[in-house]
Design an enzyme around this catalytic site. Structure first.
Site, PDB file in Angstrom:
ATOM      1  N   GLN A 160       1.045  -1.357  -0.043  1.00 17.74           N
ATOM      2  CA  GLN A 160      -0.126  -0.134   0.008  1.00 17.74           C
ATOM      3  C   GLN A 160       1.300   1.120   0.249  1.00 17.74           C
ATOM      4  O   GLN A 160       1.800   1.840   1.015  1.00 17.74           O
ATOM      5  CB  GLN A 160      -0.901   0.134   0.864  1.00 17.74           C
ATOM      6  CG  GLN A 160      -0.988   1.306   1.597  1.00 17.74           C
ATOM      7  CD  GLN A 160      -2.396   1.985   0.346  1.00 17.74           C
ATOM      8  OE1 GLN A 160      -3.136   0.578  -0.600  1.00 17.74           O
ATOM      9  NE2 GLN A 160      -2.074   2.732  -0.007  1.00 17.74           N
ATOM     10  N   GLY A 290     -10.226   0.372  -0.553  1.00 16.87           N
ATOM     11  CA  GLY A 290      -9.673   0.161  -1.996  1.00 16.87           C
ATOM     12  C   GLY A 290      -8.955   0.897  -2.674  1.00 16.87           C
ATOM     13  O   GLY A 290      -8.072   1.864  -1.864  1.00 16.87           O
ATOM     14  N   GLU A 292      -6.530   2.521  -5.920  1.00 15.13           N
ATOM     15  CA  GLU A 292      -6.601   2.980  -7.306  1.00 15.13           C
ATOM     16  C   GLU A 292      -5.330   2.553  -8.233  1.00 15.13           C
ATOM     17  O   GLU A 292      -5.032   3.015  -8.755  1.00 15.13           O
ATOM     18  CB  GLU A 292      -7.369   4.170  -7.839  1.00 15.13           C
ATOM     19  CG  GLU A 292      -6.447   4.868  -6.816  1.00 15.13           C
ATOM     20  CD  GLU A 292      -6.289   5.795  -5.830  1.00 15.13           C
ATOM     21  OE1 GLU A 292      -7.093   5.234  -4.573  1.00 15.13           O
ATOM     22  OE2 GLU A 292      -5.223   7.190  -5.557  1.00 15.13           O
ATOM     23  N   HIS A 316     -15.691   4.514  -7.129  1.00 16.58           N
ATOM     24  CA  HIS A 316     -14.713   5.409  -7.182  1.00 16.58           C
ATOM     25  C   HIS A 316     -13.860   4.773  -7.694  1.00 16.58           C
ATOM     26  O   HIS A 316     -12.661   5.873  -7.427  1.00 16.58           O
ATOM     27  CB  HIS A 316     -15.635   5.209  -5.187  1.00 16.58           C
ATOM     28  CG  HIS A 316     -14.307   6.013  -4.854  1.00 16.58           C
ATOM     29  ND1 HIS A 316     -14.256   7.462  -4.416  1.00 16.58           N
ATOM     30  CD2 HIS A 316     -12.650   5.874  -4.046  1.00 16.58           C
ATOM     31  CE1 HIS A 316     -13.234   8.102  -3.909  1.00 16.58           C
ATOM     32  NE2 HIS A 316     -12.181   7.206  -3.438  1.00 16.58           N
ATOM     33  N   GLU A 317     -13.164   3.552  -7.334  1.00 22.28           N
ATOM     34  CA  GLU A 317     -11.662   3.190  -7.438  1.00 22.28           C
ATOM     35  C   GLU A 317     -11.753   3.725  -9.158  1.00 22.28           C
ATOM     36  O   GLU A 317     -10.709   3.706 -10.061  1.00 22.28           O
ATOM     37  CB  GLU A 317     -11.322   1.708  -6.997  1.00 22.28           C
ATOM     38  CG  GLU A 317     -10.795   1.733  -5.561  1.00 22.28           C
ATOM     39  CD  GLU A 317     -10.907   3.297  -5.013  1.00 22.28           C
ATOM     40  OE1 GLU A 317      -9.714   3.826  -5.061  1.00 22.28           O
ATOM     41  OE2 GLU A 317     -10.994   2.589  -3.658  1.00 22.28           O
ATOM     42  N   HIS A 320     -10.461   6.658 -10.207  1.00 23.75           N
ATOM     43  CA  HIS A 320      -9.409   7.560 -10.061  1.00 23.75           C
ATOM     44  C   HIS A 320      -8.512   7.092 -10.934  1.00 23.75           C
ATOM     45  O   HIS A 320      -7.817   7.924 -11.614  1.00 23.75           O
ATOM     46  CB  HIS A 320      -9.066   7.124  -8.467  1.00 23.75           C
ATOM     47  CG  HIS A 320      -9.410   7.206  -7.171  1.00 23.75           C
ATOM     48  ND1 HIS A 320      -9.295   8.402  -7.085  1.00 23.75           N
ATOM     49  CD2 HIS A 320      -9.392   6.889  -6.292  1.00 23.75           C
ATOM     50  CE1 HIS A 320      -9.387   8.992  -5.823  1.00 23.75           C
ATOM     51  NE2 HIS A 320      -9.398   7.637  -5.390  1.00 23.75           N
ATOM     52  N   TYR A 404     -13.188  14.290   0.181  1.00 25.27           N
ATOM     53  CA  TYR A 404     -13.892  13.571  -0.260  1.00 25.27           C
ATOM     54  C   TYR A 404     -15.178  14.269  -0.398  1.00 25.27           C
ATOM     55  O   TYR A 404     -15.995  14.601  -1.737  1.00 25.27           O
ATOM     56  CB  TYR A 404     -13.613  12.271   0.571  1.00 25.27           C
ATOM     57  CG  TYR A 404     -13.127  11.212   0.750  1.00 25.27           C
ATOM     58  CD1 TYR A 404     -12.213  11.048   1.527  1.00 25.27           C
ATOM     59  CD2 TYR A 404     -12.997   9.954  -0.049  1.00 25.27           C
ATOM     60  CE1 TYR A 404     -11.209  10.631   1.421  1.00 25.27           C
ATOM     61  CE2 TYR A 404     -11.886   9.333  -0.454  1.00 25.27           C
ATOM     62  CZ  TYR A 404     -10.612   9.754   0.895  1.00 25.27           C
ATOM     63  OH  TYR A 404      -9.703   8.365  -0.173  1.00 25.27           O
TER      64      TYR A 404
HETATM   65  N1  BES Z   1      -7.079   6.157  -3.023  1.00 26.55           N
HETATM   66  C1  BES Z   1      -7.572   6.155  -1.576  1.00 26.55           C
HETATM   67  C2  BES Z   1      -7.067   5.460  -0.329  1.00 26.55           C
HETATM   68  C3  BES Z   1      -6.267   6.308   0.299  1.00 26.55           C
HETATM   69  C4  BES Z   1      -6.155   8.092   0.788  1.00 26.55           C
HETATM   70  C5  BES Z   1      -5.037   5.364   0.648  1.00 26.55           C
HETATM   71  C6  BES Z   1      -5.177   7.834   1.513  1.00 26.55           C
HETATM   72  C7  BES Z   1      -3.409   6.620   1.389  1.00 26.55           C
HETATM   73  C8  BES Z   1      -4.041   7.482   1.392  1.00 26.55           C
HETATM   74  C9  BES Z   1      -9.175   5.401  -2.146  1.00 26.55           C
HETATM   75  O1  BES Z   1      -9.583   5.437  -3.501  1.00 26.55           O
HETATM   76  C10 BES Z   1      -9.868   5.631  -1.355  1.00 26.55           C
HETATM   77  O2  BES Z   1     -10.117   5.972  -1.171  1.00 26.55           O
HETATM   78  N2  BES Z   1     -10.906   4.362  -0.792  1.00 26.55           N
HETATM   79  C11 BES Z   1     -11.616   4.776  -0.087  1.00 26.55           C
HETATM   80  C12 BES Z   1     -13.323   4.100  -0.409  1.00 26.55           C
HETATM   81  C13 BES Z   1     -13.994   5.285  -1.162  1.00 26.55           C
HETATM   82  C14 BES Z   1     -15.447   4.668  -1.960  1.00 26.55           C
HETATM   83  C15 BES Z   1     -14.364   6.400   0.193  1.00 26.55           C
HETATM   84  C16 BES Z   1     -11.508   3.760   1.600  1.00 26.55           C
HETATM   85  O3  BES Z   1     -10.294   3.315   1.475  1.00 26.55           O
HETATM   86  O4  BES Z   1     -12.740   3.979   2.086  1.00 26.55           O
HETATM   87 ZN    ZN Z   2     -10.025   7.548  -3.686  1.00 26.21          ZN
END
Ligand code: BES
Ligand code: ZN
Length: 623
Positions: A160, A290, A292, A316-317, A320, A404
């Protein structure tokens, strides 16, 4: 000489003025100007990477990734070194243009940032090779034993990298503003499948050697690797699923709509730029919902609800692939450009595929998350601005739902003011003109004013754009979203509160989101009899839906509903997704200030968590 200098200077200004972050070419004439990294030691305006050849072996016995990273680089005139980020890496040797050298230095360590690796080069140097091995401090990596996987037949490794963890598993210029293409050769134990954020195999190669190619330039936070006992199933023309054998069929069913999502997304904002779009379902310890990674989204198995009700995460992913992967935030201060756009785009995809009523439920849940987050951040209002100030801070501190949900509401407010057609045209142009590039908040706002508002200062002020981006909280012009499906829920909830009778309420055909709305809007105090009645009628404690379970568990803890204890403990031991863990442990901490219960569970569960989650929970439980 003078004239040349002046011309060079002028062209520099022109470049800075108009093309600030266009990272295409590095020759002196079209001098690319990179955003100054804030969480990286790299000095891309002096020496920058263009391409990576990664050659590594994955050693499950030692829990080490070892090998070499060779970068093709561009060095500006007169520059004598290139700087990389490393953290907890063992640097074994360095070559410059294929020749071993001792002329490299490791600098002092800083928290989160790690250690700069400086290598002496000249402006004619073409490549540098860094031989390295990871250590126990590789925070990006999670090594799982076979018994921590679904099938329990083989160990598992995944990375990650976002935000600044890539440097813990390979030396890199770890800033979102620096892009490069890559080739990789990865050796894994025989019988295992290796996958990356690149072209991927669909079958095991008995040699254990896999080669990968990422032909589009990407920033380091999108470097990804997973190794395990994995199978593949196609679910559409470019879409497919990787999962452990026992999970594959249910994952393929859950993600049946993926190809449609790719199609509607491409229709809205331009061609899908990455070739394939696959999802890898990870073991449940994956700390996020998730991630991306290009061509291969990493996803938590907690979205396999059996009824496709949690697949907004895939939208969502996938989104991205445009916002983030194609057009990238230039620093983590601009994180909202990645995530706010992506939530907006996610909901547009969901609207196309499942209808407006469905998407508006998601929008209202996002609003509730936003209110909740604003409340919990009342002592740090600065971090509720869209544009963040994360210099000298862990970027993870800025990764709240503000980016977000406030980001989403900002964009939706713009859309409703200018009209969808005009807004879509603007967004399409935004993705087109910044393709494979980075963008800062300031640059985006300039474009917004020029292209969406025809340069109108009045409109810019009327829409409170500055306030949205540079002030805490939510401006008064935010749009209000209504949902008839949620109105039904509210009616039934009032009936329950009035009559105190679970049998008096009509919940026929409720979807996951309606249930979430129902539970989230329960009064803060629900007595044990009511909890019991709700549970026996609707079976919340034993629900297979992780989102519903997570809300219910918090309610159970807050109201001292003990029959859920066993299920809560099992959930916390199995699942490592921080978004669920933090509120559940948080509620326990509040309910039991001695921390006895949460610590006892944490002790059993911690080995199953990724560092992303333990970093948050160690602090919460004062471990
Ligand atoms: N890119 C993010 C995950 C992330 C953000 C990892 C910041 C490390 C630092 C991913 O796209 C994301 O936003 N995941 C969300 C899911 C989404 C549906 C809101 C999550 O993991 O909850
Ligand atoms: Zn995201």
């Amino acid at each position: 000489m003078r004239l040349f200098q002046t011309l060079f200077f002028l062209s520099f200004i022109v470049t800075v003025g108009c093309k600030t972050e266009v990272a295409e070419s590095t020759d002196a004439q079209t001098a690319t100007v990179y955003a100054e990294p804030i969480h990286s030691y790299a000095e891309p305006n002096k020496a920058v990477v263009n391409h990576l050849d990664l050659d590594v072996a994955v050693n499950f016995e030692e829990k080490v990734i070892e090998g070499s990273a060779t970068y093709d680089i561009s060095v500006r005139k007169g520059v004598e070194k290139i700087v990389f980020d490393t953290r907890n890496l063992e640097i074994k040797g360095v070559m410059v243009d294929g020749v071993s050298t001792e002329d490299f230095w490791l600098g002092p360590e800083k928290p989160w940032m790690g250690i700069p690796l400086e290598i002496k080069v000249s402006d004619t140097t073409k490549s540098v090779t860094i031989e390295y091995a990871t250590t126990d401090g590789a925070d990006a990596l999670q090594w799982l034993n076979a018994d921590q996987t679904a099938d329990k037949t083989a160990p598992f490794l995944f990375t990650q990298s976002q935000a600044i963890l890539a440097r813990t598993w390979l030396p890199c210029q770890d800033s979102p503003g620096i892009r490069y293409t890559y080739d990789a050769k990865v050796l894994v134990p025989s019988g295992m499948l290796a996958l990356m954020s690149a072209s991927n195999p669909t079958e095991v190669d008995s040699s254990g050697i896999y080669t990968f190619k990422m032909e589009q330039p990407i920033p380091s936070y999108l470097m990804a690797l997973a190794v395990g006992n994995l199978n593949y199933k196609s679910v559409g023309e470019v879409a497919g699923v990787y999962a452990e054998p026992s999970v594959l069929e249910s994952a393929a069913y859950e993600f049946e709509d993926m190809q449609k999502m790719v199609d509607v997304a491409s229709e809205m904002y331009g061609e899908y730029a990455w070739g394939k779009y696959d999802v890898l379902v990870l073991p449940p310890s994956f700390p996020f919902g998730g991630m991306e990674n290009p061509r291969l989204t990493f996803a938590t198995p907690t979205i396999l609800a059996g009824d496709k009700s949690l697949t907004a995460l895939v939208a969502h992913e996938l989104a991205h692939s445009w916002s983030g992967n194609l057009v990238t935030n230039s620093t983590w201060n601009d994180f909202w450009l990645n995530e706010g756009f992506t939530v907006y785009f996610e909901l547009r995809i969901m609207e196309e595929v499942f209808g407006k009523e469905y998407a508006d439920m998601l929008a209202i849940l996002s609003w509730q998350d936003l209110q909740h987050e604003l409340e919990s951040m009342s002592d740090q209002p600065e971090d509720t601005k869209l544009k963040l100030e994360l210099t000298d801070r862990d970027p993870d501190d800025g990764m709240t739902s503000i980016a977000y949900d406030k980001g989403y509401y900002f964009l939706r407010t713009l859309e409703e003011n200018v009209g969808r057609e005009k807004f879509d045209e603007f967004l399409k142009g935004h993705f087109q003109s910044n393709t494979f590039s980075t963008i800062s908040t300031e640059r985006f706002l300039e474009n917004l004013k020029a292209d969406l508002l025809n340069g109108s200062e009045e409109k810019y002020a009327e829409l409170k754009i500055k306030q949205w981006v540079y002030e805490p909280g939510i401006p008064s012009n935010v749009v209000k979203v209504e949902s008839p499906l949620f109105a039904q829920v509210e009616e039934q909830l009032s009936k329950f509160i009035e009559t105190n009778d679970v049998n008096a309420i009509d919940t026929a055909n409720w979807t996951t989101h309606q249930w979430l709305h129902f539970l989230r809007n329960m009064p803060t105090e629900v007595n044990i009899e009511q909890m019991q009645a709700l549970d026996s009628k609707f079976g919340f404690t034993n629900t297979g839906n992780s989102e519903i379970a997570a809300v219910w568990f918090v309610m159970a803890i807050e109201n001292g509903y003990e029959p859920a204890n066993q299920a809560i403990e099992e959930f916390l031991i199995r699942v490592g997704r921080r978004k669920f863990l933090a509120p559940i442990y948080g509620a326990m901490v509040k309910a039991d200030p001695t921390l006895e219960r949460p610590r006892a569970i944490y002790e059993k569960a911690r080995a199953n968590y990724h560092s992303v989650s333990t970093n948050t929970l160690d602090a919460m439980l004062e471990i």
